[in-house]
Design an enzyme around this catalytic site. Sequence first.
Site, PDB file in Angstrom:
ATOM      1  N   TYR A 242     -13.986  17.500  -4.186  1.00 23.16           N
ATOM      2  CA  TYR A 242     -13.956  17.468  -2.722  1.00 23.16           C
ATOM      3  C   TYR A 242     -13.470  18.838  -2.228  1.00 23.16           C
ATOM      4  CZ  TYR A 242     -14.031  12.452  -3.654  1.00 23.16           C
ATOM      5  OH  TYR A 242     -14.343  11.204  -4.122  1.00 23.16           O
TER       6      TYR A 242
ATOM      7  N   CYS B 153      -4.717  12.656   2.732  1.00 22.98           N
ATOM      8  CA  CYS B 153      -4.445  12.610   4.170  1.00 22.98           C
ATOM      9  C   CYS B 153      -4.281  11.157   4.616  1.00 22.98           C
ATOM     10  CB  CYS B 153      -5.541  13.317   4.956  1.00 22.98           C
ATOM     11  SG  CYS B 153      -7.188  12.700   4.623  1.00 22.98           S
TER      12      CYS B 153
END
Length: 448
Positions: free
Chosen positions: A308, A404
């Site tokens: 990612y 996150c």
Amino acid sequence: MAQATDETPATRPRRGESLEVEIDSLAFGGRGVARAGGYVVFVAGALPGDRVRAEVTKAKRRFAEARTVELLRPGADRVADRCIHGGEPCPGAPWQGLPYERQLVHKREQIDEALRRIGGLDDFELEETVPAIEEWRYRNKLEYSFGERDGEAILGFHARGRWDLIVPVEDCLLASEPGNAARNDVLGWARGESIPAYDRRARTGVLRNLVVREGRRTGQLQTRLVTAPASFPKPPVDLHTAIEGDSGGTDGPTGVLGEERLREELCGLRLEMSHDAFFQTNTEMAERLYAVAGEYAELSGERVFDLYCGIGTIGLTLAAGAGEVWGLEVVPGAIADAERNAERNGIANARFRAANARTGLRPLLEEAGRPDVVVLDPPRAGLSQKIVRRVLECEAKRIVYVSCNPTTLAPNAAQLVEAGYRLRRVRPVDMFPQTPHIECVALFERAA
Ligand SMILES: C[S@@+](CC[C@H](N)C(=O)[O-])C[C@H]1O[C@@H](n2cnc3c(N)ncnc32)[C@H](O)[C@@H]1O
């Protein structure tokens, strides 16, 4: 309409009902938690200790959702809102009424609670939070919506919980002063040319959104106007996206009228990015975040997978300590940016591949060989169980997980621990002051 209070006996609240409640705590996602007649009510726009009048927006069997209509008595901890638009607190800063220190405490508690309650984990060290450098004017990207008032275009944010009402913004304290000026200039042009805002209900009009991005270190401002397909005078922006239909999003075919790429500097690297590539919205804190990832990765010449990877930022900052870096990312434009960024900075030991993590990880493993360290930085949804299984196949010594969202980190962490890794350290890094968004870095080590 009859008004319920916290003492009212248990009857299920109805949508549209007005409740008077006191907030006891904060839920994941940042809403206040209250109890009304035996029901848990999640109240948007309310903080612990507040007594509010709230309107029920959703009523389920076990809980209800509501939005604050009136703050009847502020909690003892409250500080005065600073970022206000049209008399309403900024929707981008829902925690601004909490003193910054309290925000940090709540975020840390939520990470701890997620890992313990959702992940069933307890043998880890939750380290001190890295606080934000700037509590205000830290965002390098803001997305505004057009509306109309008295026949004139306005530009701002959606009012809380309303898709059809725009609150105009003059000076948003999450954006820099030049970023605010760039927005106001585009609004001035739209008004001067009398271009109508797009009306989602009537499906008429032109102007939908304006995205303002800023290279904090380069001073570059990049504006992207999003409209319905229409002909109108050339706008004073860098990029123009035309969107058919009613998705409500801002992605679509984009033409270049000015600067195509945004230039930024980070951790001593010169970076460029396409408009559709992800970049951390707090540049200064991204440096702190990556420094924690680097500390946890503890590199001395190893092979690193940066999964990612976006435009390659984490991998490129780690490249000096690594033997080789392999980045994987689903957006091809971001991978093209990552390759150019490696070249621009004279980094020869980093390679990037455009693929979905689900299908691309096995081929990467075959091409590159087993990594010693895997860095993961997925979107809020975290990893699927299948992707965690693919990560396990890498048999890396260390996994550095940049998250996150602690509520999706927790089940992923549990699966890694179940498979033989130990969750050693977790450090919260506050990237988003005045909001409930939580970022942290977690270090997993494989038992020898
Ligand atoms: C939180 S961002 C992190 C980006 C980068 N590490 C950084 O710090 O700028 C998550 C990235 O994952 C990418 N992504 C989302 N789903 C993916 C998938 N299934 N496979 C690979 N990449 C994906 C997104 O395009 C985005 O660039």
